[in-house]
Design a protein around this motif. Structure first.
Motif, PDB file in Angstrom:
ATOM      1  N   ASP A 161       6.781 -35.837  22.052  1.00 56.64           N
ATOM      2  CA  ASP A 161       5.971 -36.276  20.929  1.00 56.64           C
ATOM      3  C   ASP A 161       6.880 -37.075  20.022  1.00 56.64           C
ATOM      4  O   ASP A 161       8.119 -37.044  20.156  1.00 56.64           O
ATOM      5  N   ASN A 162       6.301 -37.831  19.121  1.00 56.15           N
ATOM      6  CA  ASN A 162       7.082 -38.490  18.081  1.00 56.15           C
ATOM      7  C   ASN A 162       7.251 -37.498  16.943  1.00 56.15           C
ATOM      8  O   ASN A 162       6.287 -37.194  16.230  1.00 56.15           O
ATOM      9  N   ASP A 163       8.450 -36.978  16.784  1.00 59.09           N
ATOM     10  CA  ASP A 163       8.684 -35.955  15.767  1.00 59.09           C
ATOM     11  C   ASP A 163       8.377 -36.433  14.356  1.00 59.09           C
ATOM     12  O   ASP A 163       8.174 -35.615  13.453  1.00 59.09           O
ATOM     13  N   LEU A 164       8.360 -37.747  14.132  1.00 55.37           N
ATOM     14  CA  LEU A 164       8.045 -38.260  12.798  1.00 55.37           C
ATOM     15  C   LEU A 164       6.564 -38.112  12.470  1.00 55.37           C
ATOM     16  O   LEU A 164       6.193 -37.974  11.307  1.00 55.37           O
ATOM     17  N   LEU A 165       5.713 -38.170  13.512  1.00 58.67           N
ATOM     18  CA  LEU A 165       4.262 -38.052  13.333  1.00 58.67           C
ATOM     19  C   LEU A 165       3.700 -37.194  14.464  1.00 58.67           C
ATOM     20  O   LEU A 165       2.992 -37.688  15.341  1.00 58.67           O
ATOM     21  N   PRO A 166       3.983 -35.916  14.468  1.00 58.05           N
ATOM     22  CA  PRO A 166       3.577 -35.069  15.602  1.00 58.05           C
ATOM     23  C   PRO A 166       2.066 -34.900  15.692  1.00 58.05           C
ATOM     24  O   PRO A 166       1.359 -34.894  14.694  1.00 58.05           O
ATOM     25  N   ASP A 167       1.599 -34.773  16.937  1.00 57.93           N
ATOM     26  CA  ASP A 167       0.193 -34.519  17.223  1.00 57.93           C
ATOM     27  C   ASP A 167       0.146 -33.344  18.191  1.00 57.93           C
ATOM     28  O   ASP A 167       0.502 -33.475  19.362  1.00 57.93           O
ATOM     29  N   ARG A 168      -0.291 -32.198  17.734  1.00 59.26           N
ATOM     30  CA  ARG A 168      -0.228 -30.977  18.535  1.00 59.26           C
ATOM     31  C   ARG A 168      -1.133 -31.043  19.749  1.00 59.26           C
ATOM     32  O   ARG A 168      -0.893 -30.362  20.750  1.00 59.26           O
ATOM     33  N   SER A 169      -2.174 -31.854  19.704  1.00 54.30           N
ATOM     34  CA  SER A 169      -3.128 -31.903  20.807  1.00 54.30           C
ATOM     35  C   SER A 169      -2.646 -32.777  21.959  1.00 54.30           C
ATOM     36  O   SER A 169      -2.661 -32.357  23.115  1.00 54.30           O
ATOM     37  N   VAL A 170      -2.212 -33.996  21.642  1.00 60.11           N
ATOM     38  CA  VAL A 170      -1.873 -34.952  22.709  1.00 60.11           C
ATOM     39  C   VAL A 170      -0.406 -35.363  22.711  1.00 60.11           C
ATOM     40  O   VAL A 170       0.065 -35.980  23.669  1.00 60.11           O
ATOM     41  N   GLY A 171       0.351 -35.055  21.642  1.00 60.96           N
ATOM     42  CA  GLY A 171       1.730 -35.508  21.576  1.00 60.96           C
ATOM     43  C   GLY A 171       1.798 -37.020  21.551  1.00 60.96           C
ATOM     44  O   GLY A 171       0.867 -37.708  21.119  1.00 60.96           O
ATOM     45  N   TRP A 172       2.939 -37.583  21.997  1.00 51.09           N
ATOM     46  CA  TRP A 172       2.967 -39.026  22.223  1.00 51.09           C
ATOM     47  C   TRP A 172       2.078 -39.282  23.432  1.00 51.09           C
ATOM     48  O   TRP A 172       2.182 -38.586  24.440  1.00 51.09           O
ATOM     49  N   SER A 173       1.213 -40.263  23.374  1.00 52.22           N
ATOM     50  CA  SER A 173       0.129 -40.365  24.348  1.00 52.22           C
ATOM     51  C   SER A 173      -0.044 -41.783  24.862  1.00 52.22           C
ATOM     52  O   SER A 173       0.604 -42.734  24.387  1.00 52.22           O
ATOM     53  N   ASP A 174      -0.957 -41.930  25.809  1.00 53.09           N
ATOM     54  CA  ASP A 174      -1.312 -43.246  26.314  1.00 53.09           C
ATOM     55  C   ASP A 174      -1.873 -44.128  25.199  1.00 53.09           C
ATOM     56  O   ASP A 174      -1.472 -45.292  25.052  1.00 53.09           O
ATOM     57  N   THR A 175      -2.772 -43.591  24.390  1.00 46.38           N
ATOM     58  CA  THR A 175      -3.383 -44.371  23.314  1.00 46.38           C
ATOM     59  C   THR A 175      -2.360 -44.794  22.273  1.00 46.38           C
ATOM     60  O   THR A 175      -2.345 -45.951  21.826  1.00 46.38           O
ATOM     61  N   ARG A 176      -1.472 -43.874  21.900  1.00 47.17           N
ATOM     62  CA  ARG A 176      -0.453 -44.212  20.900  1.00 47.17           C
ATOM     63  C   ARG A 176       0.526 -45.246  21.456  1.00 47.17           C
ATOM     64  O   ARG A 176       0.995 -46.131  20.721  1.00 47.17           O
ATOM     65  N   SER A 177       0.830 -45.167  22.740  1.00 46.46           N
ATOM     66  CA  SER A 177       1.705 -46.161  23.373  1.00 46.46           C
ATOM     67  C   SER A 177       1.060 -47.542  23.310  1.00 46.46           C
ATOM     68  O   SER A 177       1.724 -48.547  23.023  1.00 46.46           O
ATOM     69  N   SER A 178      -0.240 -47.601  23.580  1.00 47.56           N
ATOM     70  CA  SER A 178      -0.962 -48.864  23.548  1.00 47.56           C
ATOM     71  C   SER A 178      -0.982 -49.463  22.144  1.00 47.56           C
ATOM     72  O   SER A 178      -0.760 -50.670  21.960  1.00 47.56           O
ATOM     73  N   LEU A 179      -1.229 -48.633  21.151  1.00 46.52           N
ATOM     74  CA  LEU A 179      -1.220 -49.111  19.766  1.00 46.52           C
ATOM     75  C   LEU A 179       0.169 -49.586  19.349  1.00 46.52           C
ATOM     76  O   LEU A 179       0.308 -50.570  18.613  1.00 46.52           O
ATOM     77  N   PHE A 180       1.192 -48.901  19.826  1.00 42.14           N
ATOM     78  CA  PHE A 180       2.572 -49.299  19.544  1.00 42.14           C
ATOM     79  C   PHE A 180       2.848 -50.685  20.129  1.00 42.14           C
ATOM     80  O   PHE A 180       3.514 -51.514  19.506  1.00 42.14           O
ATOM     81  N   GLY A 181       2.328 -50.943  21.326  1.00 44.39           N
ATOM     82  CA  GLY A 181       2.473 -52.265  21.918  1.00 44.39           C
ATOM     83  C   GLY A 181       1.842 -53.348  21.066  1.00 44.39           C
ATOM     84  O   GLY A 181       2.393 -54.447  20.913  1.00 44.39           O
ATOM     85  N   ARG A 182       0.694 -53.067  20.489  1.00 47.86           N
ATOM     86  CA  ARG A 182       0.040 -54.037  19.616  1.00 47.86           C
ATOM     87  C   ARG A 182       0.901 -54.338  18.393  1.00 47.86           C
ATOM     88  O   ARG A 182       0.977 -55.492  17.936  1.00 47.86           O
ATOM     89  N   ASP A 183       1.563 -53.312  17.854  1.00 49.73           N
ATOM     90  CA  ASP A 183       2.400 -53.501  16.668  1.00 49.73           C
ATOM     91  C   ASP A 183       3.547 -54.474  16.911  1.00 49.73           C
ATOM     92  O   ASP A 183       4.000 -55.160  15.986  1.00 49.73           O
ATOM     93  N   PHE A 184       4.030 -54.531  18.149  1.00 55.32           N
ATOM     94  CA  PHE A 184       5.192 -55.372  18.431  1.00 55.32           C
ATOM     95  C   PHE A 184       4.884 -56.850  18.272  1.00 55.32           C
ATOM     96  O   PHE A 184       5.786 -57.648  18.003  1.00 55.32           O
ATOM     97  N   LEU A 185       3.633 -57.245  18.426  1.00 57.34           N
ATOM     98  CA  LEU A 185       3.303 -58.653  18.213  1.00 57.34           C
ATOM     99  C   LEU A 185       3.593 -59.083  16.784  1.00 57.34           C
ATOM    100  O   LEU A 185       4.035 -60.210  16.544  1.00 57.34           O
TER     101      LEU A 185
END
Length: 375
Positions: free
Chosen positions: A340-364
């Motif tokens: 998980d990302n310890d800075l913004l933990p999510d007890r249900s899904v942890g670091w996830s597919d959706t969060r990875s995808s959103l992170f990719g969008r941020d890089f633009l």
């Protein structure tokens, strides 16, 4: 009760499945390699009782520190992946779940299937700004595919992004899905501006053979692609050989190589401090890029990461180092967590597919703010 991994990216060996509370399994090594950590399997015909699954050889896997504070993911529909109670005792990894349905999948991280990979490529090529190119074939005969987005021009920057050199790092292709989706959004001002100034070459999966085979880190013949960039060959690492030849033909003004890290519960980047010729301009570009990411998303941080190489001591067999040195350009390895990302933990899904995808969008956005400084 049945357990199988006979599907795309499947990996498990059944030792004993006679008792629901003591299912004993092993992770299978990458072909012709001692690397192993990725697992992906299905549990069928289950009773509605608590099941405990022990991965008996976890204690000798490639990155045992990756099991500390780690939770496996499970899914009933292969779309929504959630974290399940997981413990590591130094020898075996134990996963506990009371199934709610007849069949449940378990995995190291949310898988990104080869079929979804094909969908991503072929849906992207429908965009007027995108061209699907095949550079050649892997050792198993799969395409080495690149999406060219935008058109070359005399003053246009050339930006390369690759992912999944290590096939078990499936979060890297989820990152690419978000990145590509935003870049092809004609209503997104950042994307439109970038395509006015740049042309992108995007490889969502550098290692399709390893991905389908259920490997953690290597291709079909046990080669770690991210240690092949100095001297790749068609016999051992055609994926790198073909991509490197294309890079030499197009040039590179910026390179991002997308990965996942087993141990560190953070998102971070690794730069090129140790390459020959690293100078103040290169450092300034790196610092500006990181500063923009810090401003854009709280998912990113720059306090935790890999130790920086001493001057002149970079390993030039690593993709980001070879590209940064050869093209004298901004070049980063991007790392995301399996945990998980310890800075913004999510007890249900942890670091996830959706969060990875959103992170990719941020890089633009970060690329948009440095693109004019690339050369």
């Amino acid at each position: 009760m049945q357990i199988t991994s006979n599907f795309d990216s499947g990996n498990i060996r059944v030792l004993d499945a006679s008792q629901a509370d003591n299912i004993q399994l092993e992770i299978v090594k990458d072909n012709q390699s001692d690397f192993y950590q990725w697992f992906h399997f299905k549990l069928n015909n289950t009773d509605r009782c608590e099941h405990t699954l022990h991965l008996m050889n976890a204690g000798t896997s490639a990155y045992t520190e990756g099991w500390t504070d780690y939770q496996a993911v499970a899914s009933y529909d292969r779309e929504h992946w959630f974290r399940v109670p997981t413990e590591f005792d130094g020898e075996k990894l134990s996963i506990t779940l009371t199934p709610e349905y007849d069949s449940v999948y378990f995995a190291y991280f949310a898988p990104y299937s080869y079929e979804r990979h094909q969908d991503l490529l072929h849906q992207a090529q429908l965009d007027i700004d995108c061209q699907l190119q095949v550079l050649g074939q892997t050792l198993d005969g799969r395409d080495v595919s690149v999406l060219k987005v935008g058109e070359e021009g005399p003053n246009k920057k050339v930006i390369w992004v690759t992912a999944r050199q290590h096939p078990g790092e499936s979060m890297a292709e989820w990152f690419m899905e978000g990145f590509i989706d935003r870049l092809l959004d004609e209503d997104d001002g950042v994307a439109r501006s970038l395509l006015d100034s740049s042309v992108f070459y995007l490889i969502p999966n550098m290692n399709p053979d390893g991905s389908v085979r259920g490997h953690l880190r290597t291709n079909a013949v046990g080669t770690n692609l991210n240690r092949e960039w100095a001297e790749p060959s068609m016999a051992r690492s055609p994926e790198v050989f073909l991509v490197r030849e294309k890079m030499l033909a197009t040039g590179v003004d910026m390179f991002l190589d997308i990965h996942g890290d087993e141990a560190l519960p953070f998102n971070f980047v690794a730069g090129c401090e140790g390459i020959p010729g690293y100078d103040a301009k290169h450092q300034a570009l790196e610092e500006k890029f990181k500063a923009i990411l810090l401003a854009v998303t709280p998912e990113f941080q720059d306090d935790k990461g890999y130790d920086k190489d001493e001057p002149g001591q970079a390993n030039l067999t690593v993709g980001a180092n070879w590209v940064g040195n050869n093209f004298k350009c901004l070049s980063y390895t991007v790392e995301m967590p399996f945990k998980d990302n310890d800075l913004l933990p999510d007890r249900s899904v942890g670091w996830s597919d959706t969060r990875s995808s959103l992170f990719g969008r941020d890089f633009l956005t970060a690329i948009y703010h440095v693109v004019d400084d690339l050369r």
